[in-house]
Design an enzyme around this catalytic site. Structure first.
Site, short mmCIF file in Angstrom:
data_model
loop_
_atom_site.label_atom_id
_atom_site.label_comp_id
_atom_site.label_asym_id
_atom_site.label_seq_id
_atom_site.Cartn_x
_atom_site.Cartn_y
_atom_site.Cartn_z
N ASP A 55 4.99 -7.11 -5.59
CA ASP A 55 5.65 -8.39 -5.34
C ASP A 55 5.20 -9.54 -6.24
O ASP A 55 5.14 -10.70 -5.79
CB ASP A 55 5.47 -8.80 -3.88
CG ASP A 55 6.06 -7.80 -2.91
OD1 ASP A 55 6.80 -6.90 -3.36
OD2 ASP A 55 5.77 -7.89 -1.71
N LYS A 102 11.83 -3.32 -1.45
CA LYS A 102 11.37 -3.06 -0.09
C LYS A 102 11.76 -4.20 0.84
O LYS A 102 12.11 -5.29 0.40
CB LYS A 102 9.85 -2.84 -0.08
CG LYS A 102 9.01 -4.03 -0.55
CD LYS A 102 7.55 -3.60 -0.75
CE LYS A 102 6.64 -4.74 -1.14
NZ LYS A 102 6.33 -5.65 -0.04
N ALA A 105 0.62 -9.56 -4.86
CA ALA A 105 0.54 -10.62 -3.86
C ALA A 105 1.28 -10.18 -2.59
O ALA A 105 2.19 -9.37 -2.65
CB ALA A 105 1.16 -11.91 -4.42
N THR A 106 0.87 -10.73 -1.48
CA THR A 106 -0.37 -11.46 -1.33
C THR A 106 -1.46 -10.52 -0.83
O THR A 106 -1.15 -9.51 -0.19
CB THR A 106 -0.23 -12.63 -0.33
OG1 THR A 106 0.11 -12.10 0.97
CG2 THR A 106 0.84 -13.60 -0.77
N CYS A 147 1.07 -8.01 1.66
CA CYS A 147 1.65 -6.81 1.07
C CYS A 147 0.63 -5.98 0.29
O CYS A 147 0.75 -4.76 0.21
CB CYS A 147 2.83 -7.19 0.19
SG CYS A 147 4.15 -8.00 1.12
#
Length: 220
Positions: free
Chosen positions: A35, A125, A153-154, A158
């Site tokens: 992410d 996701k 992150a974070t 995640c």
């Protein structure tokens, strides 16, 4: 774990319980970039923070793995307009700010400062873990991977969820400290402690680069 970082009594308690042993480092790692999309790496977005340093360190790690052909998997959270506006995704009742992460929006684009290549993989996701409800485990198995370097992150969300699911899926987990970030230092440090104690090794970027540099096919 470091006594100087977490306190001697904490270290003794966890050592007595048998936590914190080093993981096995395999010969076929993958880099999973969790992410590092604009919605998380830029503080102009509701769910974001200034993660320029994390992006830079992750880019350095990716480039270090290229000579040995280390697979890179990027992940992004993205919701359909119906998911973002409705009740279907329970998590969004708790994390309201992530309703802005709509498919095709600027927020869900991988940070353009990262060195993405056409042969890198992308997993979309809906939840915290990069493994839950996705093909990531099958992808890593198909690539012959035995170790996962988790970036992104974070740290408290995640990244931690991905680290937990990675080890539960049979992969050794390494988390380069410089390559993960959060919105606040407290949750960041607490979750690095937890990962180090129970799920993987939290390592320095220098250590991670040396590991990748020692793989077969890497430049001497």
């Amino acid at each position: 774990m470091s006594a100087a970082r977490y306190g001697r009594e904490t270290e003794r308690t966890y050592a007595r319980a048998g936590f914190g042993a080093p993981v096995r480092r395999g010969a076929r790692p993958a880099i999973v970039v969790v992410d590092l999309t604009r919605g998380f790496t830029e503080d102009g977005f509701p769910s974001g923070a200034d993660l320029a340093d994390v992006v830079g360190a992750t880019g350095e790690l990716i480039e270090a793995g290229r000579p040995a052909g280390v697979p890179v998997v990027f992940t992004a959270i993205a919701y359909t307009p119906a998911e973002a506006a409705g009740d279907a995704v329970t998590w969004l009742h708790k994390a309201q700010g992530m309703r802005a992460l709509i498919e095709g929006s600027a927020e869900v684009a991988v940070d353009p400062r990262l060195p993405c290549a056409p042969w890198d993989h992308l997993i979309v996701k809906k939840g915290a873990s990069a493994f839950f409800g996705t093909s990531l485990s099958a992808l890593l198995t198909g690539l012959g991977c035995d170790t996962v370097l988790v970036c992104g992150a974070t740290t408290s969300g995640c990244v931690r969820a991905t680290a937990v699911d990675a080890v539960q899926s049979g992969f050794s987990v390494l988390v380069p400290r410089a390559c993960v970030g959060d919105r606040a230092p407290g949750p960041h440090e607490a979750n690095l402690f937890d990962i180090q104690a129970k799920y993987g090794d939290v390592i320095d970027l220098k250590d991670a680069l040396a590991y990748l540099g020692g793989l077969p096919g890497s430049a001497p």
